[in-house]
Design an enzyme around this catalytic site. Sequence first.
Site, PDB file in Angstrom:
ATOM      1  CB  ILE A  97      46.817  44.166  40.098  1.00  0.00           C
ATOM      2  CG1 ILE A  97      48.380  44.082  39.861  1.00  0.00           C
ATOM      3  CG2 ILE A  97      46.282  43.206  39.100  1.00  0.00           C
ATOM      4  CD1 ILE A  97      49.094  42.550  40.349  1.00  0.00           C
ATOM      5  CE1 TYR A  98      41.131  48.059  41.288  1.00  0.00           C
ATOM      6  CE2 TYR A  98      43.219  49.399  40.904  1.00  0.00           C
ATOM      7  CZ  TYR A  98      42.026  49.108  41.770  1.00  0.00           C
ATOM      8  OH  TYR A  98      41.893  49.515  42.949  1.00  0.00           O
ATOM      9  N   GLY A 109      44.945  38.954  35.662  1.00  0.00           N
ATOM     10  CA  GLY A 109      45.698  39.608  37.049  1.00  0.00           C
ATOM     11  C   GLY A 109      46.847  38.752  37.223  1.00  0.00           C
ATOM     12  CG  ASN A 136      38.984  43.522  46.835  1.00  0.00           C
ATOM     13  OD1 ASN A 136      38.589  42.382  46.347  1.00  0.00           O
ATOM     14  ND2 ASN A 136      39.607  44.379  45.847  1.00  0.00           N
ATOM     15  CE1 TYR A 143      48.219  41.218  44.396  1.00  0.00           C
ATOM     16  CE2 TYR A 143      46.283  41.935  45.623  1.00  0.00           C
ATOM     17  CZ  TYR A 143      47.266  42.077  44.719  1.00  0.00           C
ATOM     18  OH  TYR A 143      47.104  42.999  43.667  1.00  0.00           O
ATOM     19  CE  LYS A 145      46.347  32.105  42.911  1.00  0.00           C
ATOM     20  NZ  LYS A 145      45.915  31.951  41.480  1.00  0.00           N
TER      21      LYS A 145
END
Length: 172
Positions: A97-98, A109, A136, A143, A145
């Site tokens: 996912i970018y 996102g 990161n 993730y 969250k």
Amino acid sequence: MDTIKIIKISEKDVVSLQAISKQTFYETFSAVNTEENMTLYLEESFSIEKLTAELNNPDAAFYFAIQDDEVIGYLKLNKGASQTELKDSEALEIERIYVSQTFHGKKVGQLLYEKAIQVAREAGVEYVWLGVWEENARAIRFYEKNGFVPFDKHLFKLGDDIQTDIMMKLKL
């Protein structure tokens, strides 16, 4: 500002996929990796040939996030044997996912993530998993969250640098 659309893409979109892939990976990781390693990784991982093969893999799927006819992010999902690690038929992997840096903080996102969960639920899998670089912190928080928990680690090679990814999963 138009609504952000999430659309599935195909081989005809490979040039746009290459552009957003290189742009977003560079934006995300160039400040913390050498230029040599970045160049090598971008050339190997996002070549037209490699992306075309990925797009033609029936167990992989790509989606663009588009706003005002501009590709602003993308998602790559893997199931079955195309998963990078687990290859579990009861799982779906979010491999990428970018989002373009310009659109960080604008829920792009989250929209791509929600598409991944929709695809996973429609496929009837038990869980979704992914790997995220241990350095990161922003992605790890995102993730967490969304309910993901760490379950393992794996190595990721960027040029000549071996890095550690935290593997995370979400039970559906």
